[in-house]
Design an enzyme around this catalytic site. Structure first.
Site, PDB file in Angstrom:
ATOM      1  N   ARG A 325      51.283  38.036  48.673  1.00 36.01           N
ATOM      2  CA  ARG A 325      52.128  37.605  49.954  1.00 36.01           C
ATOM      3  C   ARG A 325      53.325  38.211  50.004  1.00 36.01           C
ATOM      4  O   ARG A 325      54.007  38.428  49.017  1.00 36.01           O
ATOM      5  CB  ARG A 325      52.305  35.908  49.417  1.00 36.01           C
ATOM      6  N   GLU A 354      54.398  37.504  59.557  1.00 34.06           N
ATOM      7  CA  GLU A 354      52.861  38.211  60.095  1.00 34.06           C
ATOM      8  C   GLU A 354      52.754  37.573  61.461  1.00 34.06           C
ATOM      9  O   GLU A 354      52.689  36.468  61.839  1.00 34.06           O
ATOM     10  CB  GLU A 354      52.031  37.825  59.161  1.00 34.06           C
ATOM     11  N   HIS A 372      47.303  42.763  56.566  1.00 39.83           N
ATOM     12  CA  HIS A 372      46.638  41.485  55.912  1.00 39.83           C
ATOM     13  C   HIS A 372      45.072  41.729  55.970  1.00 39.83           C
ATOM     14  O   HIS A 372      44.309  40.817  56.488  1.00 39.83           O
ATOM     15  CB  HIS A 372      47.010  40.328  56.483  1.00 39.83           C
TER      16      HIS A 372
HETATM   17  N1  LIG Z   1      45.814  40.184  50.986  1.00 41.56           N
HETATM   18  C1  LIG Z   1      44.634  39.204  51.114  1.00 41.56           C
HETATM   19  O1  LIG Z   1      44.082  39.277  51.987  1.00 41.56           O
HETATM   20  C2  LIG Z   1      44.354  38.213  49.958  1.00 41.56           C
HETATM   21  C3  LIG Z   1      42.967  37.923  49.489  1.00 41.56           C
HETATM   22  C4  LIG Z   1      42.929  37.204  48.533  1.00 41.56           C
HETATM   23  C5  LIG Z   1      43.886  36.617  47.841  1.00 41.56           C
HETATM   24  N2  LIG Z   1      45.024  36.990  48.092  1.00 41.56           N
HETATM   25  C6  LIG Z   1      46.419  36.416  47.488  1.00 41.56           C
HETATM   26  O2  LIG Z   1      46.407  36.960  46.036  1.00 41.56           O
HETATM   27  C7  LIG Z   1      47.078  36.070  45.422  1.00 41.56           C
HETATM   28  C8  LIG Z   1      46.211  35.703  44.158  1.00 41.56           C
HETATM   29  O3  LIG Z   1      44.771  35.024  44.533  1.00 41.56           O
HETATM   30  P1  LIG Z   1      43.996  34.774  43.488  1.00 41.56           P
HETATM   31  O4  LIG Z   1      42.581  34.536  43.982  1.00 41.56           O
HETATM   32  O5  LIG Z   1      43.707  35.795  42.307  1.00 41.56           O
HETATM   33  O6  LIG Z   1      44.690  33.271  42.633  1.00 41.56           O
HETATM   34  P2  LIG Z   1      44.470  33.081  41.388  1.00 41.56           P
HETATM   35  O7  LIG Z   1      45.212  31.685  41.426  1.00 41.56           O
HETATM   36  O8  LIG Z   1      43.195  33.070  40.924  1.00 41.56           O
HETATM   37  O9  LIG Z   1      45.595  34.080  40.480  1.00 41.56           O
HETATM   38  C9  LIG Z   1      46.930  33.833  40.587  1.00 41.56           C
HETATM   39  C10 LIG Z   1      47.558  33.990  39.220  1.00 41.56           C
HETATM   40  O10 LIG Z   1      48.899  34.033  39.539  1.00 41.56           O
HETATM   41  C11 LIG Z   1      49.460  33.400  38.125  1.00 41.56           C
HETATM   42  N3  LIG Z   1      50.843  33.116  38.229  1.00 41.56           N
HETATM   43  C12 LIG Z   1      51.364  32.135  38.985  1.00 41.56           C
HETATM   44  N4  LIG Z   1      52.695  32.081  38.812  1.00 41.56           N
HETATM   45  C13 LIG Z   1      53.026  33.167  38.337  1.00 41.56           C
HETATM   46  C14 LIG Z   1      54.179  33.918  37.939  1.00 41.56           C
HETATM   47  N5  LIG Z   1      55.426  33.327  38.166  1.00 41.56           N
HETATM   48  N6  LIG Z   1      54.270  35.218  37.339  1.00 41.56           N
HETATM   49  C15 LIG Z   1      53.146  35.782  37.280  1.00 41.56           C
HETATM   50  N7  LIG Z   1      51.880  35.169  37.739  1.00 41.56           N
HETATM   51  C16 LIG Z   1      51.782  34.051  38.054  1.00 41.56           C
HETATM   52  C17 LIG Z   1      48.682  32.302  38.005  1.00 41.56           C
HETATM   53  O11 LIG Z   1      48.867  31.887  36.830  1.00 41.56           O
HETATM   54  C18 LIG Z   1      47.219  32.771  38.271  1.00 41.56           C
HETATM   55  O12 LIG Z   1      46.598  33.327  37.085  1.00 41.56           O
HETATM   56  C19 LIG Z   1      47.246  34.884  45.953  1.00 41.56           C
HETATM   57  O13 LIG Z   1      48.620  34.767  46.583  1.00 41.56           O
HETATM   58  C20 LIG Z   1      46.453  35.042  47.232  1.00 41.56           C
HETATM   59  O14 LIG Z   1      46.895  34.453  48.614  1.00 41.56           O
HETATM   60  C21 LIG Z   1      45.565  37.592  49.139  1.00 41.56           C
HETATM   61  O1  LIG Z   2      44.746  34.128  50.737  1.00 41.44           O
HETATM   62  C1  LIG Z   2      43.967  34.528  51.107  1.00 41.44           C
HETATM   63  O2  LIG Z   2      42.763  34.243  51.196  1.00 41.44           O
HETATM   64  C2  LIG Z   2      44.021  36.003  51.794  1.00 41.44           C
HETATM   65  O3  LIG Z   2      45.360  36.154  51.977  1.00 41.44           O
HETATM   66  C3  LIG Z   2      43.260  36.045  53.067  1.00 41.44           C
HETATM   67  O4  LIG Z   2      43.939  35.696  54.411  1.00 41.44           O
HETATM   68  P1  LIG Z   2      42.948  35.612  55.584  1.00 41.44           P
HETATM   69  O5  LIG Z   2      42.084  34.669  55.417  1.00 41.44           O
HETATM   70  O6  LIG Z   2      43.947  35.388  56.685  1.00 41.44           O
HETATM   71  O7  LIG Z   2      42.558  36.909  55.731  1.00 41.44           O
END
Ligand SMILES: NC(=O)c1ccc[n+]([C@@H]2O[C@H](COP(=O)([O-])OP(=O)(O)OC[C@H]3O[C@@H](n4cnc5c(N)ncnc54)[C@H](O)[C@@H]3O)[C@@H](O)[C@H]2O)c1
Ligand SMILES: O=C(O)[C@H](O)COP(=O)(O)O
Length: 636
Positions: A325, A354, A372
């Site tokens: 994020r 965004e 994104h």
């Molecule tokens: N760019 C995209 O399109 C996209 C896609 C999927 C996920 N994401 C983002 O990626 C991130 C992770 O997703 P995920 O599915 O792995 O989630 P998840 O919940 O499986 O993993 C997140 C991890 O972060 C850890 N965490 C929490 N606070 C923390 C801190 N202060 N320091 C270090 N680690 C910490 C948690 O313990 C957890 O293990 C989320 O922010 C999600 O929104 C973005």
């Molecule tokens: O948190 C998520 O799952 C990702 O950031 C994906 O976001 P989007 O659905 O807007 O692509």
């Protein structure tokens, strides 16, 4: 749907409605659109008219008041009046409406359309979203829609579920959702690989200047020496947030020959060890890494955790990838770190705002930016769409979703076992509160569960929520469900304590009895006060149905259906006939009757179940019977 079946459903619904309110019409409607999906019993915490289980299984009939309440709640009338709603308007609303505000995969949309009216309205302004939302039972969003407090306020209580088609729920105001009793579910697994692959794509593209070199060639240049990259093999990659995405990135980076370390205060060390990753402190991770990849959620703790101070601790020339994020990075600090060379390059898929407006970061020559796209593969989007559609449909049917973000998860097996006790809990709460004399404020409620089970084997959250519902709904305009029960109780200054008492009964049965006690209040039926001066009602499940088994210190046994008259009289012959006669003469049908007494010839109470609410005159006649000392009419 066969005509007979249709008619039976209408009659059953009418009967259920009539059990709490006089029916306004006995006519049926020839064309209705009741759902045909088969569903076992589902808790009706979030369900509504469309979730009435087909064929009205016995289990469904155990929950008429819940179903009726929810039918009434969604019948476009916020007024839970005692008048039965018009059946036409009920059936017109028999399909829920789901607003999809961002592009969703076809497989998910098909699933939603088989169950609901689906309104796909993309790019809505905040004002348009607010004006549409009061006509929707569920809203499905991705990361682009801000579901803030205004949205919940504008929903006027109709919105029951927000589905986030993805992981991050930082665009949904969870506090407001909870306050408004709206369940939030997400789709946390289907885009994990896509996000991890995108992080690896950005890592490689950044290390080898792929995007910059491509832009240069498109501008007609051939700049081989300008775009010499760095190798990944042997370099240290720090994964910040070792959850689903972080651990998949780690696996892939190891395949590239990188040395992978991770920081995550909550991740189990053995899971990291299994992938060959060492979990280390935040400072150790950022100070030793050549590449840092961010995979933590955006929370108050992680907001701008990468800032001037933390950039200053990094190895000069570090490269940063952010597919988590935008808000976890202080973007101004990153810009400075890039300009000073502390950060050699950054690859960013996410931004604080965004789309970013006039972002110097996006235009920085050492930044590779994508809009994104982490979750944007065909496969991930189909997967996410199905995952969220199933979660939303399940929630609208009353299931407690496994991906609920703001409600406790109650496994289906626990739910089905507790089902009859859920109905009992609500009715006891409803009874107890009606016994409170007007003017006494309720502050403290104690619930005693008698059970042969170990406390760890008895999850009472659902029961507590239902008791709260039973107590609060008759005296306020709040609609209570599992999501908001504790919040609303707290808001109203109601303290609900729970006690478990061991019962020498069969552990096969989750509960022997539930007692609801309200202390420090006066009662309009003094006999409901226990020796401790608390209003006390006890109930049990018998033959699968909730029964009232004790009022104050009087044992009774009456099925909790329809309405109830409690009547204390001198224990003498002929009382049942006398009171029953008055009710019969006034066309009030007695469904159950039970007498409990302290000692022969002393005081006794009659608990009389009645199908109809007696009019004032009939109640007065009961009160005028000389041996009747006090009585109360209670609606269930
Ligand atoms: N760019 C995209 O399109 C996209 C896609 C999927 C996920 N994401 C983002 O990626 C991130 C992770 O997703 P995920 O599915 O792995 O989630 P998840 O919940 O499986 O993993 C997140 C991890 O972060 C850890 N965490 C929490 N606070 C923390 C801190 N202060 N320091 C270090 N680690 C910490 C948690 O313990 C957890 O293990 C989320 O922010 C999600 O929104 C973005
Ligand atoms: O948190 C998520 O799952 C990702 O950031 C994906 O976001 P989007 O659905 O807007 O692509």
């Amino acid at each position: 749907m066969k005509k007979e079946e249709t008619r039976l459903k209408i009659l059953l619904i009418s009967a259920m409605i009539a059990s709490t309110a006089p029916s306004s019409s006995s006519s049926s409607k020839s064309v209705i659109n009741l759902p045909t999906y088969a569903t076992p019993f589902k808790s009706s915490f979030l369900s509504s008219s469309f979730s009435i289980p087909p064929r009205f299984s016995p289990s469904a009939l155990q929950f008429p008041s819940l179903i009726i309440k929810n039918v009434l709640k969604t019948a476009d009338s916020p007024n839970l009046s005692s008048t039965a709603p018009n059946l036409d308007s009920l059936f017109a609303n028999s399909k829920p409406t789901i607003l999809v505000s961002e592009k969703l995969g076809d497989a998910g949309l098909d699933l939603l359309k088989s169950f609901a009216n689906v309104d796909c309205s993309y790019n809505l302004s905040p004002e348009d979203l607010c004006s549409k939302i009061s006509m929707c039972d569920a809203l499905i969003v991705r990361s682009g829609t801000k579901v803030n407090r205004q949205v919940f306020e504008a929903a006027k209580g109709r919105l029951k579920v927000v589905g986030r088609a993805g992981v991050g729920i930082d665009n949904v105001d969870l506090q407001a959702a909870t306050e408004f009793g709206c369940l939030v579910v997400n789709a946390p697994t289907a885009n994990t690989i896509a996000a991890a692959e995108h992080a690896i794509a950005l890592l490689s593209a950044m290390a080898r200047n792929v995007a910059q070199a491509d832009a240069s060639m498109k501008a007609g240049k051939w700049q081989r020496s300008k775009y010499v990259g760095v190798s990944m093999v042997g370099k240290t990659l720090a994964i910040m947030g070792f959850g689903k995405v972080g651990s998949e990135v780690a696996r892939r980076a190891k395949g590239l020959g990188m040395h992978v370390v991770a920081h995550d205060p909550y991740a189990p060390a053995d899971r990291a060890r299994a992938i060959g990753v060492e979990l280390i402190s935040f400072d150790q991770a950022i100070s030793t890494a050549d590449f840092i990849s961010l995979h933590m959620p955006l929370t108050p703790t992680t907001s701008k955790v990468f800032n001037d101070e933390t950039f200053s601790k990094m190895k000069k020339g570090v490269r940063i990838i952010n597919v988590a994020r935008g808000g976890v990075i202080d973007e101004d600090a990153l810009l400075k770190a890039l300009d000073s060379g502390v950060v050699a390059q950054a690859a960013l898929d996410v931004f604080t705002e965004e789309p970013p407006k006039d972002s110097k970061l996006v235009h920085h020559e050492n930044v590779t930016a994508t809009p994104h796209l982490g979750a944007s593969t065909k496969e991930a989007q189909e997967g996410v769409a199905v995952e969220i559609a199933e979660a939303v449909v399940g929630a609208l049917q009353g299931e407690l979703s496994a991906t609920a973000v703001n409600a406790p998860m109650v496994p289906p097996e626990v739910l089905s076992e507790l089902a009859p006790y859920v109905a009992l809990a609500e009715k006891l709460g409803r009874l107890a509160v009606q016994l409170v004399a007007g003017g006494s404020g309720i502050k403290s409620v104690k619930v005693v569960y008698r059970s042969a089970r170990d406390p760890d084997d008895l999850d009472t959250r659902l029961l507590r929520a239902m008791i709260t519902k039973g107590i609060i709904e008759p005296i306020s305009d709040s609609i209570i469900n599992l999501v908001n029960a504790d919040f609303i109780a707290k808001q109203k200054g109601l303290r609900i304590s729970e006690e478990r008492v061991f019962a020498n009964s069969s552990p096969g049965c989750p509960l022997d009895s539930i007692t609801v006690q309200i202390s420090n209040v006066k009662s309009k039926f003094a006999s409901a006060l226990s020796d401790n001066d608390e209003i006390s009602v006890e109930g049990r499940v018998k033959y699968g149905m909730p029964h009232l088994t004790r009022v104050g210190s009087f044992g009774v046994d009456v099925s909790l259906e329809g309405n109830l008259i409690l009547c204390r009289q001198v224990d003498q012959p002929g009382m049942i006939g006398m009171v029953g006669g008055i009710l019969g003469e006034n066309n009030v049908n007695v469904s159950f009757m039970s007498v409990g007494r302290t000692f022969r010839g002393k005081k006794a109470i009659m608990a009389i179940g009645v199908d109809e609410e007696p009019d004032k005159n009939t109640l007065k006649k009961i009160g005028d019977v000389p041996a009747v000392e006090e009585f109360v009419f209670l609606g269930l």
